[in-house]
Design an enzyme around this catalytic site. Structure first.
Site, PDB file in Angstrom:
ATOM      1  N   HIS A 131      -4.255 -17.096  -5.226  1.00 52.86           N
ATOM      2  CA  HIS A 131      -4.863 -16.417  -4.385  1.00 52.86           C
ATOM      3  C   HIS A 131      -6.143 -17.103  -3.943  1.00 52.86           C
ATOM      4  O   HIS A 131      -7.037 -16.699  -3.132  1.00 52.86           O
ATOM      5  CB  HIS A 131      -5.331 -15.086  -4.999  1.00 52.86           C
ATOM      6  CG  HIS A 131      -6.241 -15.268  -6.019  1.00 52.86           C
ATOM      7  ND1 HIS A 131      -5.636 -15.911  -7.414  1.00 52.86           N
ATOM      8  CD2 HIS A 131      -7.592 -15.299  -6.460  1.00 52.86           C
ATOM      9  CE1 HIS A 131      -6.641 -16.014  -8.149  1.00 52.86           C
ATOM     10  NE2 HIS A 131      -7.898 -15.635  -7.879  1.00 52.86           N
ATOM     11  N   ASP A 132      -6.610 -18.494  -4.371  1.00 58.26           N
ATOM     12  CA  ASP A 132      -7.525 -19.110  -3.974  1.00 58.26           C
ATOM     13  C   ASP A 132      -7.163 -20.413  -3.139  1.00 58.26           C
ATOM     14  O   ASP A 132      -7.911 -21.154  -2.619  1.00 58.26           O
ATOM     15  CB  ASP A 132      -8.337 -19.726  -5.042  1.00 58.26           C
ATOM     16  CG  ASP A 132      -8.898 -18.785  -6.177  1.00 58.26           C
ATOM     17  OD1 ASP A 132      -9.221 -17.681  -5.593  1.00 58.26           O
ATOM     18  OD2 ASP A 132      -9.120 -18.990  -7.346  1.00 58.26           O
TER      19      ASP A 132
ATOM     20  N   ASP B  83      -9.602 -16.624 -16.495  1.00 61.63           N
ATOM     21  CA  ASP B  83     -10.309 -16.847 -15.165  1.00 61.63           C
ATOM     22  C   ASP B  83     -11.581 -18.013 -15.617  1.00 61.63           C
ATOM     23  O   ASP B  83     -11.838 -17.611 -16.553  1.00 61.63           O
ATOM     24  CB  ASP B  83     -11.113 -15.801 -14.543  1.00 61.63           C
ATOM     25  CG  ASP B  83     -11.730 -16.066 -13.364  1.00 61.63           C
ATOM     26  OD1 ASP B  83     -10.924 -16.251 -12.118  1.00 61.63           O
ATOM     27  OD2 ASP B  83     -12.945 -15.987 -13.150  1.00 61.63           O
TER      28      ASP B  83
ATOM     29  N   ASP C 144      -4.123   3.904   2.601  1.00 57.51           N
ATOM     30  CA  ASP C 144      -5.326   3.647   2.823  1.00 57.51           C
ATOM     31  C   ASP C 144      -5.677   2.119   3.458  1.00 57.51           C
ATOM     32  O   ASP C 144      -7.056   1.585   3.240  1.00 57.51           O
ATOM     33  CB  ASP C 144      -6.183   4.117   1.770  1.00 57.51           C
ATOM     34  CG  ASP C 144      -5.963   3.154   0.353  1.00 57.51           C
ATOM     35  OD1 ASP C 144      -5.215   2.543   0.556  1.00 57.51           O
ATOM     36  OD2 ASP C 144      -6.549   3.318  -0.601  1.00 57.51           O
TER      37      ASP C 144
ATOM     38  N   ASP D 211      -1.883  -1.211  -3.852  1.00 60.98           N
ATOM     39  CA  ASP D 211      -2.094  -0.548  -4.944  1.00 60.98           C
ATOM     40  C   ASP D 211      -1.123  -0.583  -6.107  1.00 60.98           C
ATOM     41  O   ASP D 211       0.066  -1.310  -5.821  1.00 60.98           O
ATOM     42  CB  ASP D 211      -2.482   0.970  -4.680  1.00 60.98           C
ATOM     43  CG  ASP D 211      -1.430   1.508  -3.603  1.00 60.98           C
ATOM     44  OD1 ASP D 211      -0.027   1.454  -3.982  1.00 60.98           O
ATOM     45  OD2 ASP D 211      -1.838   2.270  -2.596  1.00 60.98           O
TER      46      ASP D 211
ATOM     47  N   ASP E  25      -5.470 -10.426 -15.728  1.00 59.35           N
ATOM     48  CA  ASP E  25      -6.486 -11.457 -15.583  1.00 59.35           C
ATOM     49  C   ASP E  25      -7.451 -11.105 -16.616  1.00 59.35           C
ATOM     50  O   ASP E  25      -7.859 -10.017 -16.686  1.00 59.35           O
ATOM     51  CB  ASP E  25      -6.750 -11.189 -14.198  1.00 59.35           C
ATOM     52  CG  ASP E  25      -7.047 -12.482 -13.363  1.00 59.35           C
ATOM     53  OD1 ASP E  25      -7.845 -13.413 -14.138  1.00 59.35           O
ATOM     54  OD2 ASP E  25      -6.408 -12.871 -12.363  1.00 59.35           O
TER      55      ASP E  25
ATOM     56  N   GLU F  38      -7.393 -20.883 -16.852  1.00 55.80           N
ATOM     57  CA  GLU F  38      -7.754 -21.617 -15.396  1.00 55.80           C
ATOM     58  C   GLU F  38      -8.854 -22.428 -15.696  1.00 55.80           C
ATOM     59  O   GLU F  38     -10.067 -22.123 -16.207  1.00 55.80           O
ATOM     60  CB  GLU F  38      -8.210 -20.450 -14.288  1.00 55.80           C
ATOM     61  CG  GLU F  38      -8.486 -21.277 -12.817  1.00 55.80           C
ATOM     62  CD  GLU F  38      -9.530 -20.384 -12.220  1.00 55.80           C
ATOM     63  OE1 GLU F  38      -9.399 -20.588 -10.982  1.00 55.80           O
ATOM     64  OE2 GLU F  38     -10.376 -19.779 -12.559  1.00 55.80           O
TER      65      GLU F  38
ATOM     66  N   ASP G  43       1.085  -1.306  -0.091  1.00 53.12           N
ATOM     67  CA  ASP G  43      -0.123   0.010  -0.151  1.00 53.12           C
ATOM     68  C   ASP G  43       0.936   1.011  -0.024  1.00 53.12           C
ATOM     69  O   ASP G  43       1.729   1.407   0.778  1.00 53.12           O
ATOM     70  CB  ASP G  43      -0.993  -0.140   1.442  1.00 53.12           C
ATOM     71  CG  ASP G  43      -1.813   1.077   1.432  1.00 53.12           C
ATOM     72  OD1 ASP G  43      -1.774   2.071   0.508  1.00 53.12           O
ATOM     73  OD2 ASP G  43      -1.995   1.481   2.604  1.00 53.12           O
TER      74      ASP G  43
ATOM     75  N   ASN H 228      -0.230   4.422  -0.402  1.00 54.88           N
ATOM     76  CA  ASN H 228      -0.896   5.710   0.245  1.00 54.88           C
ATOM     77  C   ASN H 228      -1.555   5.762   1.364  1.00 54.88           C
ATOM     78  O   ASN H 228      -2.312   6.496   1.784  1.00 54.88           O
ATOM     79  CB  ASN H 228      -1.808   6.297  -0.892  1.00 54.88           C
ATOM     80  CG  ASN H 228      -3.019   5.267  -1.194  1.00 54.88           C
ATOM     81  OD1 ASN H 228      -3.169   4.158  -0.716  1.00 54.88           O
ATOM     82  ND2 ASN H 228      -3.848   5.569  -2.013  1.00 54.88           N
TER      83      ASN H 228
HETATM   84  C1  NOJ Z   1     -11.471 -18.256 -10.142  1.00 54.91           C
HETATM   85  C2  NOJ Z   1     -10.534 -16.814  -9.456  1.00 54.91           C
HETATM   86  O1  NOJ Z   1      -9.326 -17.550  -9.230  1.00 54.91           O
HETATM   87  C3  NOJ Z   1     -11.431 -16.953  -8.233  1.00 54.91           C
HETATM   88  O2  NOJ Z   1     -10.668 -16.176  -7.200  1.00 54.91           O
HETATM   89  C4  NOJ Z   1     -12.799 -16.435  -8.505  1.00 54.91           C
HETATM   90  O3  NOJ Z   1     -13.647 -15.922  -7.100  1.00 54.91           O
HETATM   91  C5  NOJ Z   1     -13.704 -16.980  -9.287  1.00 54.91           C
HETATM   92  N1  NOJ Z   1     -12.653 -17.627 -10.411  1.00 54.91           N
HETATM   93  C6  NOJ Z   1     -14.708 -16.466  -9.752  1.00 54.91           C
HETATM   94  O4  NOJ Z   1     -14.400 -15.279 -10.869  1.00 54.91           O
END
Ligand code: NOJ
Length: 564
Positions: free
Chosen positions: A332-333, A202, A28, A32, A101, A258, A24, A26
């Protein structure tokens, strides 16, 4: 066509940035784009070639940017288009590439296309989305969305339901509509003409819904069909080939799709160079090995190393001559791999290095997720209120509040599997908030930041960071790591994951002890060699030690180059 052709994206190492949690600039509390620019020196030091940037587009943030309301604008929280242009320029001048993405299975319900579509049944944008009339006064089918609840949402105004495979604020797009496809292609060109180097797509194998939509006759018992047909639908390859012809083929870029529930057979259809679709896919089979088959990700079981060996080796062999693998433990999942498949207590450093070796010596393009390179771990928030992820919160509500299931058991599953494990702020140093922000972070920092942080990792020559750096450097300097053939060794050994890579008269031997107890490695007799040179190891090694028998320490990894 075989996959023997050399390509820059086969020789690259990708680093994923989840911007909200990176840095970050700035105060907040939200990471960013300027924050990413500020950390490019760090990334250059690590040696990565490509950044995959999770969505930075305008979004009401129901699913942290995976619900896009304007594909061609930057979310205010992240900065401006000028910041973004600057990021791309800075990256290119350092020789780094940027992959954006592409989220086109759905938009946000706040996208103007959807705002138009819901106005009336004859609105020109109506057919950009998927609408069905009620069945007997209720939803058209019993389909369940990925984040829980029905996959259909009633639009009061027009009386029809729209389909959403994820949250109800993420209506699915209708890829059968050529005008929609055209709008998507235009948007892709907008970014490509700005000079980006590729797309991570995605849930791209979910865009063809014709089959699933025509397969239901009545409300009941359609759930199984959704699982069978919503992925890799009938027309998905037509759509991707069209996208390739109309857009992708005009640019020197990389693409990674993905693809949940994809098998090697299907992955080859997506990535066979002759078919002109994508360069590689993210498959999920190895991410499902620690859940009970047929159940959800929250229904846990311990990982069996034999299953992991079997699975990763299957992918290596199946895509040996056709298509290309992506290699990943984290994104990130997913929960943090050192907590998931390693040991985040007494052997955090050793096991993180072992897992890195195991993956980075395989054939395919490796992906590193922010913080993986310093061995960041899962987090254990005690209060559900500290979690921010829609999937986690919906599951908790459904199982604990609605079904009355044991709260402790559900919190345990959340600690192990929540997507927020990956989303706590990047740990830069041991100052307040791990140096991520001067303000209040949007999600709490993992309390282990005084020990696990970038500053420490940079100072310590034996750190996980320096180990990753060396793995990346090895890949850049030895083609065998990129192009060599893969063969599993000691298939049934319960603790050791060993394999070779072979190219011409060179061979690499990769040996990993997957557990916290010593294990004896015996070199198979059918592996003759003239000389062995140590490439990398996560413990000090006496290089004169013969490799025919090695007592491996807890989580020990070694890579030797054998001269044949
Ligand atoms: C896969 C993404 O990696 C995930 O973070 C997202 O919630 C779902 N697709 C829906 O876009």
């Amino acid at each position: 066509m075989s996959n023997k052709q050399e390509q820059w994206w086969k020789e690259s190492v990708v680093y994923q940035i989840y911007p909200k949690s990176y840095y970050d600039s700035n105060g907040d509390g939200i990471g960013d784009i300027k924050g990413i620019i500020a950390k490019l020196d760090y990334l250059q030091e690590l040696g990565i070639d490509v950044i995959w940037l999770s969505p930075v587009y305008q979004s009401p943030n129901d699913d942290n940017g995976y619900d896009i309301s304007d594909y061609e604008a930057i979310l205010d929280d992240f900065g401006t288009m000028t910041d973004w242009d600057e990021l791309l320029n800075h990256m290119h001048s350092r020789g780094m590439r940027l992959v954006m993405d592409l989220v086109v299975n759905h938009t946000s319900d706040e996208h103007t296309w959807f705002a138009e579509a819901r106005k009336s049944k004859d609105n020109p944008h109506r057919d950009y989305y998927i609408w069905r009339p009620p069945f007997d006064g209720k939803e058209p089918t019993d389909w369940v969305a990925s984040f829980g609840g029905s996959a259909w949402e009633l639009d009061e105004e027009t009386g029809d339901y729209y389909l959403h495979m994820f949250s109800k604020k993420q209506p699915d797009l209708n890829w059968e509509n050529p005008e929609l496809r055209d709008s998507i292609y235009k948007m892709m060109k907008f970014w490509l003409d700005k000079g980006i180097d590729g797309f991570r797509m995605d849930v791209i194998n979910m865009i063809s819904k014709k089959e699933v939509l025509s397969s239901y006759e009545d409300y009941e018992n359609q759930r199984a069909k959704l699982k069978d047909y919503a992925f890799n639908g009938e027309r998905v390859h037509d759509f991707l080939q069209e996208m390739n012809k109309e857009v992708l083929s005009d640019y020197d870029i990389m693409t990674v799709g993905e693809c949940p529930k994809v098998t090697p057979h299907e992955a080859k259809l997506y990535t066979d160079e002759a078919r002109k679709e994508l360069n590689m896919v993210f498959q999920f089979e190895h991410m499902g090995l620690d859940k009970i088959k047929g159940k959800s990700k929250w229904d846990l079981k311990p990982l069996s190393l034999l299953d992991l060996k079997e699975n990763l080796s299957k992918w290596q062999k199946e895509l040996e001559n056709t298509g290309w693998n992506s290699l990943y433990w984290n994104n990130h999942d997913q929960p943090r791999v050192v907590s998931r498949f390693g040991n985040d207590k007494e052997y955090r450093v050793e096991s993180a290095k072992m897992l890195a070796t195991l993956l980075h010596m395989m054939k395919g393009t490796p992906y590193i997720y922010q913080g993986e390179e310093i061995g960041m771990t899962n987090v254990k928030f005690n209060q559900i209120e500290e979690y921010k992820d829609i999937e986690t919160l919906n599951m908790y509500k459904e199982r604990v509040l609605e079904q009355g299931r044991d709260q402790m058991e559900i919190m345990d599953a959340i600690h192990k599997k929540s997507r927020d494990n990956a989303r706590t702020p990047m740990q830069w140093n041991n100052s307040k908030n791990a140096g991520f922000t001067e303000g209040n972070p949007w999600i709490s920092v993992n309390p282990n930041y005084p020990e696990i942080n970038v500053e420490h990792s940079l100072q310590d020559p034996d750190s996980i960071f320096h180990y990753y750096k060396k793995l990346i450097d090895l890949r850049h300097t030895h083609k065998i790591i990129v192009y060599g053939g893969y063969d599993l060794l000691l298939e049934n050994h319960p603790a050791i994951f060993a394999y070779t890579r072979t190219l011409g008269n060179e061979r690499l031997l990769i040996v990993n002890n997957f557990y916290a107890v010593e294990a004896e490695f015996l070199l198979p007799e059918n592996l003759p060699y003239k000389a062995a040179e140590l490439f990398i190891a996560n413990y000090p090694v006496d290089e004169s030690e013969p490799i025919s028998r090695i007592m491996l320490k807890p989580y020990e990894s070694r890579v030797y180059k054998l001269t044949l």
